[in-house]
Design an enzyme around this catalytic site. Structure first.
Site, short mmCIF file in Angstrom:
data_model
loop_
_atom_site.label_atom_id
_atom_site.label_comp_id
_atom_site.label_asym_id
_atom_site.label_seq_id
_atom_site.Cartn_x
_atom_site.Cartn_y
_atom_site.Cartn_z
CG ASP A 17 -4.15 15.07 -0.82
OD1 ASP A 17 -3.23 15.08 -1.67
OD2 ASP A 17 -5.30 15.45 -1.07
CG MET A 18 -2.25 10.09 -1.22
SD MET A 18 -2.60 8.33 -0.93
CE MET A 18 -1.50 7.56 -2.12
#
Lengths: 146, 146, 146, 146
Positions: A17-18
């Site tokens: 994820d980010m």
């Protein structure tokens, strides 16, 4: 009689994820990878169509403790251990170890409880006794491993 | 002072699995939907770049009990309640209710513990005190709701 | 007669990847969100159990052109337009617009072709004529919109 | 000079949907598995931090044609072939073959175009020439293979 199974996965880009780490929900997918590998190693699929009636294994409890992050291309071992065996349910624990560091290190610890179910005439699921042909092959892991 | 938030989602086709129900890992994505909505309702994003140094919220524990399945197009309410507030961490519980039946029914119950972290000069994350501007807005839910 | 539908989603944290943007595979999930909303707006579910025999809609072609990235908490409009209607298949195009900037901006453009199928006695799927009760409600969008 | 790579995956339960088959968006994750394996086989990661400035590979086009479904525990080979090589972009095609039937059978056919980018002082991405150290290792596949 089997009580453990080890699966190995390499972290996919799409699992990050980010924050740059594996999204926490993916550890639950990793648990299934080991669970289904465990079934296959015993000659079974988690989709047990060969029994009459067919049985399924819905999850009733899942949890995970996260200690260290996993990153893209990390190699992770998912070590399944059978922690409880009842007539109609099984519990596993999972030790997640990152293998591609200076030395293997435990990054997370999970557990899962699944129930053996069968579908009635009315389409409703109800708990069922684990088929002997499968149950006879598994046992609880030694206490010192859990 | 806020202690709860309710998010509503409709189950997507891509969230189901071959058992015809929502895959159990997706309940952890649903928890985040409510958590991040809670942050936004307080005027914050979970990506807290506005603080100096910026803080993040990695998960250290997650769990879920599954009672009833969710299916495609079901409408599910995810009710977040703050269950614990420490200087560097927060815990939430989540009540999942299916809304589109004869009456709302609880289908799952989850919890999550997150830690406030900041990134040091060396790129390493370490636990940090929750910024006051955020901390001042939240409190633990009344015991009878938990 | 309907030829378009607009769905709006807010980008979830779990949809981002380590590049800090929405993973490209998620645009295909977004397309389905609009497609299934389109079906619901016409009083149908994509799971068409009400017809005899029941029909399904497997995908035979999907594509997407990516122009600008989407990020966490962006609000994205997915604009579905029916681009082709045959007796046994439908094609859509999708315009993805980011709504939360200074002005709406198109970030991606996709398309999808789906086939109406039914399951035979032998469990095999074969292409089927789109049920009239559904087909009568849809038409191809005006050329200038495509 | 390399122009192809084969990755093999076993279909995970979490990759299926309520239609009992692999959700169509997952074929795009499978493509990445092969792409990143291709990079690794050449001694690189798709996250190219070793270059100065670091480069990334956002997708600008992706598509897939679906011929036959994949199901739980199917073994699928993802065969990547470089179909185009420009100074700042690469295109691949992907042949998906199911291996666990009476004989290998092509179930899907995809393609992907990715652009080499670098991040400027202002944080904006712009197209960049593919680093020679990587570019020198790859070539377009023979026409008869495409």
């Amino acid at each position: 009689m089997a009580f453990e199974f080890k699966a190995i996965r390499r972290v996919e880009f799409s699992e990050t994820d980010m924050a740059g780490i594996v999204h926490y929900s993916n550890f639950f997918k990793y648990m299934e990878t080991a669970e289904h590998g465990f079934f296959r190693a015993l000659g079974h699929s988690v989709v047990m169509d060969q029994f009459d009636p067919p049985v399924g294994w819905p999850r009733v409890h899942a949890e995970c403790d996260y200690r260290l992050p996993l990153r893209f291309e990390d190699e992770v071992e998912i070590h399944l251990l059978v922690s409880e065996k009842k007539s109609k349910s099984l519990s596993y624990i999972f030790k997640f170890r990152k293998l591609n560091g200076p030395q293997p290190i435990e990054v997370a610890h999970g557990s899962l409880t699944v129930v053996c179910v069968t579908k009635g005439m009315d389409g409703k699921l109800s708990a069922a006794t684990i088929p002997e042909a499968f149950s006879d092959k598994i046992e609880v892991a030694p206490a010192e491993m859990l």
